[in-house]
Design an enzyme around this catalytic site. Structure first.
Site, PDB file in Angstrom:
ATOM      1  N   HIS A 302       0.820  -1.209   0.000  1.00 27.70           N
ATOM      2  CA  HIS A 302       0.000   0.000   0.000  1.00 27.70           C
ATOM      3  C   HIS A 302       0.862   1.271   0.000  1.00 27.70           C
ATOM      4  O   HIS A 302       0.374   2.349  -0.316  1.00 27.70           O
ATOM      5  CB  HIS A 302      -0.974  -0.004   1.184  1.00 27.70           C
ATOM      6  CG  HIS A 302      -0.349   0.281   2.510  1.00 27.70           C
ATOM      7  ND1 HIS A 302      -0.033  -0.717   3.413  1.00 27.70           N
ATOM      8  CD2 HIS A 302       0.010   1.442   3.106  1.00 27.70           C
ATOM      9  CE1 HIS A 302       0.484  -0.174   4.498  1.00 27.70           C
ATOM     10  NE2 HIS A 302       0.534   1.127   4.334  1.00 27.70           N
ATOM     11  N   ASP A 349      -0.251  -7.541   1.254  1.00 33.03           N
ATOM     12  CA  ASP A 349       0.268  -6.186   1.396  1.00 33.03           C
ATOM     13  C   ASP A 349       1.787  -6.226   1.527  1.00 33.03           C
ATOM     14  O   ASP A 349       2.344  -5.989   2.601  1.00 33.03           O
ATOM     15  CB  ASP A 349      -0.379  -5.524   2.616  1.00 33.03           C
ATOM     16  CG  ASP A 349      -0.069  -4.037   2.702  1.00 33.03           C
ATOM     17  OD1 ASP A 349       0.404  -3.472   1.698  1.00 33.03           O
ATOM     18  OD2 ASP A 349      -0.291  -3.449   3.777  1.00 33.03           O
ATOM     19  N   GLY A 443       2.616   6.321   9.285  1.00 38.93           N
ATOM     20  CA  GLY A 443       3.998   6.656   8.973  1.00 38.93           C
ATOM     21  C   GLY A 443       4.970   5.511   9.163  1.00 38.93           C
ATOM     22  O   GLY A 443       6.102   5.565   8.696  1.00 38.93           O
ATOM     23  N   SER A 445       4.211   2.357   8.188  1.00 38.73           N
ATOM     24  CA  SER A 445       3.882   1.326   7.210  1.00 38.73           C
ATOM     25  C   SER A 445       5.121   0.806   6.495  1.00 38.73           C
ATOM     26  O   SER A 445       6.014   1.571   6.128  1.00 38.73           O
ATOM     27  CB  SER A 445       2.910   1.891   6.165  1.00 38.73           C
ATOM     28  OG  SER A 445       1.630   2.024   6.696  1.00 38.73           O
ATOM     29  N   GLY A 446       5.153  -0.495   6.271  1.00 42.29           N
ATOM     30  CA  GLY A 446       6.266  -1.103   5.548  1.00 42.29           C
ATOM     31  C   GLY A 446       7.468  -1.394   6.415  1.00 42.29           C
ATOM     32  O   GLY A 446       8.392  -2.089   5.986  1.00 42.29           O
TER      33      GLY A 446
END
Length: 504
Positions: A302, A349, A443, A445-446
């Site tokens: 995402h 994801d 913030g 994410s990943g």
């Protein structure tokens, strides 16, 4: 930690529910098409986070902002449920007729052609309709149009990184006899690594029981790199040496420059998380990521979906504080997200970012180990999350890298009605406290969910989604890396193979 998809928050009640629908079920909604990313200079110094920032009201935002077309629908949960039911009622007759037609066609084709419409018992070539017999997978001969049947034919399994090779659709554990360094280098290349460290031999009786069967020895005396399924193999009931082969392709999971342990606080120290990276989109921090090889960064789909132009992204490594001071900044060559990821869904994801040139590992920049096939991480295991995200829901992004310890939660626990109501799939893993208080947020994410195992750090999850941040009964949800291994290895193998142009 607020998501990026169909996870919707009912703020006017004390209960937060998750509703999963298809794209066709979504009612029409006026949705903003930008998010506002504040310049780093205007940020406060607090943060540990997960996802994209919710759009600020353009009429009330006081600081300069940069518009980025990257936002998902946010709508009231009651409106969503009502819209979904209204559509079903309005089209119930059409749905019944369509289902009958599909059923009739399925039966007619199945009977008329004498074959099923699925690949049950066979291997499906990617997302095409082509199916081949399972025994043709990894047999040294390409049967699929894009060569998928000859990818991912080598893996490392169990806690000891036992080498397995797939031959004729069957995974076989490799015995130590006749093994040599050329085979070791070949195996590492096939796993997508550009390096080979060492092969080790351990007793067959010391590995997991399910790896002790379907044994094979490999014979190759030539000084050449070759795919292991193309070599001469001998199936065995027992290894003559009594030992099997384990492999080390990369020095990973260590923290050579982190010498102290901080008691209390959550501001990360230099070298504490050397695999952590910051993904900059149009010169602003947007997401986190993890170094898994000198050329590859693992992050969330995402973060990059719809924005896969490499020229817009830069990867910063070896930094603790933003703006960047003395960190390596690298350009991006390629971005790959899982083909089955959909912006209105939560599964798959995961994404890979390939750098234009290799990273320089120096103690402050190091790769984290990927887990092996079949590895399990028990509920209650304490792991670390880290990132530059917000310290509160919809708060500002942090200037400093923050971190926190969170326990892993089982799928059963996370799927309870008062938590995520059966919404957690095999591709997801939960971590956090049901009582709230500590979580990833917008913030982050990943970024990594990292667990220490026998003095090595392994990437167990990638920050994916959640409802709010640090809310009671709403722990963080991460993409489960053990479930993603085949996809990760396959993509890297395709890109790193000398003949990748012929099979990609």
């Amino acid at each position: 930690m607020e998501f990026k998809s169909e996870v919707l928050e009912q703020r006017n009640t004390s209960r937060i529910e998750v509703v999963s629908v298809t794209e066709e079920d979504l009612p029409t909604a006026e949705t903003p098409n930008t998010i506002n990313i504040s310049p780093l200079g205007s940020l406060n110094t607090s943060s540990l986070s997960d996802d994209f920032r919710k759009p600020a009201d353009p009429q009330t935002a006081s600081s300069p902002t940069m518009p980025v077309t990257k936002v998902q629908p946010f709508m009231n949960e009651d409106d969503l449920v009502k819209g979904w039911r209204k559509r079903l009622l309005a089209h119930r007759m059409e749905l019944i007729i369509a289902m009958c037609i599909v059923l009739v066609l399925t039966l007619a084709l199945g009977i008329g052609l004498g074959v099923g419409l699925s690949c049950v018992g066979r291997f499906r070539c990617g997302f095409s309709s082509q199916c081949i017999r399972s025994s043709a997978q990894c047999d040294g001969e390409v049967h699929c149009e894009n060569g998928e049947d000859e990818l991912g034919c080598v893996r490392l399994s169990g806690r000891s990184s036992v080498l397995q090779v797939q031959k004729g659709g069957v995974w076989r554990t490799v015995c130590s006899e006749d093994w040599n360094n050329w085979l070791g280098y070949s195996a590492c290349k096939q796993l997508g690594y550009t390096s080979y460290i060492e092969s080790f031999f351990i007793p067959l009786s010391s590995i997991e029981q399910d790896l002790q069967y379907n044994l094979v020895s490999i014979n190759l005396n030539q000084s050449q790199i070759i795919k292991l399924q193309n070599t001469t193999t001998f199936s065995k009931a027992q290894c003559s040496s009594g030992k099997v082969t384990t492999l080390k392709c990369l020095d990973c999971g260590s923290r050579p420059k982190y010498l102290t342990r901080i008691v209390g606080g959550n501001i990360s120290q230099p070298g504490q998380f050397p695999w952590q990276v910051s993904l900059y989109f149009s010169s602003e921090h947007l997401c986190g990521g993890s170094i898994i090889t000198s050329r590859w960064i693992l992050t969330a789909a995402h973060c990059v979906f719809g924005f896969a132009d490499p020229s817009l992204w830069v990867v910063h490594v070896g930094e603790i504080e933003q703006p960047v001071h003395g960190a390596q900044s690298l350009a991006v060559e390629q971005i790959i997200h899982h083909a089955r990821y959909h912006p209105k869904g939560l599964d798959y994801d995961i994404a890979l970012v390939k750098l234009t040139k290799p990273l320089v590992f120096n103690g402050f920049v190091e790769p984290i180990c990927l887990p092996n096939y079949g590895e399990n991480f028990d509920e209650g295991t304490m792991c670390w999350i880290s990132g530059w995200g917000a310290t509160e829901d919809e708060g500002e992004t942090s200037v400093v890298l923050r971190s926190a310890m969170v326990p892993l939660l089982s799928t059963k626990t996370c799927n309870q009605p008062h938590v995520y109501q059966g919404f957690i799939s095999p591709w997801m893993i939960c971590a956090g406290y049901l009582g709230g208080g500590t979580d990833s947020c917008q913030g982050d994410s990943g970024g990594p969910l990292a667990c220490e195992d026998s003095s090595l750090w392994k990437l167990v999850g990638t920050t994916s989604w959640g409802i709010g941040c640090a809310i009671r009964n709403k722990p963080g949800v991460y993409t489960r890396i053990t479930q993603s291994l085949h996809w990760i290895r396959q993509q890297i193998e395709i890109e790193e193979a000398p003949n990748s142009a012929t099979i990609n």
